[in-house]
Motif scaffolding. Structure first.
Motif, short mmCIF file in Angstrom:
data_model
loop_
_atom_site.label_atom_id
_atom_site.label_comp_id
_atom_site.label_asym_id
_atom_site.label_seq_id
_atom_site.Cartn_x
_atom_site.Cartn_y
_atom_site.Cartn_z
N LEU A 120 0.83 -1.20 0.00
CA LEU A 120 0.00 0.00 0.00
C LEU A 120 0.87 1.25 0.00
CD1 LEU A 120 -2.63 1.62 0.31
CD2 LEU A 120 -2.48 1.20 2.79
N THR B 168 2.37 1.69 -3.51
CA THR B 168 1.43 2.12 -4.53
C THR B 168 0.89 3.53 -4.26
OG1 THR B 168 -0.34 0.92 -3.38
CG2 THR B 168 0.76 -0.21 -5.19
N LEU B 169 0.72 3.89 -2.98
CA LEU B 169 0.30 5.24 -2.65
C LEU B 169 1.36 6.25 -3.06
CD1 LEU B 169 -1.81 7.08 -1.34
CD2 LEU B 169 -0.77 6.60 0.89
N ALA C 150 3.65 9.00 2.04
CA ALA C 150 2.95 7.71 2.14
C ALA C 150 3.36 6.96 3.40
CB ALA C 150 3.23 6.86 0.90
#
Length: 271
Positions: free
Chosen positions: A182, A185-186, A204
């Motif tokens: 996560l 990808t963020l 992030a």
């Protein structure tokens, strides 16, 4: 069995990689004497060699606890080394993934108290969570001692059935990797919107870490926390309409991901 039994009879740690080292550091910081610990590890780290524990020395005849922290593929070599301690006087605690209580009982004898545990990698920073389950001869005192030892690296929870261990593996055991992805990808999405990769990654990391701490500390459940930061027709709602899509968003993806991990855990257990 109590903690002072370890001081008197000793604790044997089979394997001292990252997880074993994290637990050992927690025990020593909590006041356990290094002289009460025997570590068996073929490739000890420099950190381990400076802890004052008995390293690759002859172990006590009847230690209070043997904690098995070797990799699953090394289990066939490790269990025969510990077979002499089976039979009831020594508590075995295993943090080896995919190794059932039944396998330990076959190697150590059915009268051996055994606690199987599944920690996760945040244990390395004292923020792990470990699920435990004992075999039929592991009493409340055995489970309590195991949980106290495992509590050196974070929280513990007790399972009702060993069958739950595959789901635990899929949620908390593998879960940190989902969170790391996560963050990846963020950050990539932020860079796609014009931020520098370095700034996007810093944002992030801090956002996921801070939100996780808030979720753990808050009295509200995560659903309410989500509502609290979602203004009607605002930016967060626009994003959540994508993320919460039942067919293509987080709900469907995470159900599939957790199920795949649980199924793989079941396959490895049968192997």
């Amino acid at each position: 069995m109590k903690l002072n039994d370890i001081e008197e009879r000793g604790l044997v740690l089979l394997g001292c990689g990252k997880m074993g080292s994290a637990m050992l550091a927690g025990w020593l910081a909590g006041g356990l004497s290094p002289s009460a610990v025997w570590v068996i590890d073929p490739k000890p780290s420099d950190w381990l060699q400076g802890r004052g524990v008995h390293l690759n020395e002859e172990v006590p005849a009847s230690p209070a606890v043997v904690l098995v922290a070797v990799k699953p593929q090394m289990m066939d070599d490790a269990l025969p080394q510990a077979a002499d301690f089976g039979g009831g006087k020594t508590l075995f605690v295993s943090i080896a993934a995919g190794t059932s209580l039944a396998r330990f009982e076959r190697a150590l004898g059915p009268q051996t108290p055994i606690v199987r545990a599944m920690p996760n990698t945040p244990a390395a920073v004292g923020r792990g969570i470990t699920a435990t389950i004992g075999n039929g001869v592991a009493g409340e005192a055995d489970l309590a001692l195991a949980e106290r030892l495992l509590g050196a690296v974070g929280q513990t929870v007790r399972l009702e059935s060993e069958d739950q261990m595959d789901a635990i593996t899929a949620v908390s055991g593998s879960g940190p990797a989902y969170v790391f992805h996560l963050i990846e990808t963020l950050a990539a999405a932020g860079a796609a919107e014009g931020l520098s990769p370095e700034l996007a990654l810093a944002l992030a990391r801090a956002t996921v870490g801070g939100a996780g701490q808030l979720a753990e500390d808050a009295e509200e459940d995560p659903g309410q926390l989500r509502v609290n930061v979602t203004s009607p027709n605002g930016t967060t709602q626009a994003a959540l309409e994508v993320l919460m899509d039942e067919e293509a968003g987080f709900p469907a993806l995470l159900r599939r991901a957790v199920h795949a991990a649980a199924e793989r855990s079941r396959e490895l257990g049968r192997g």
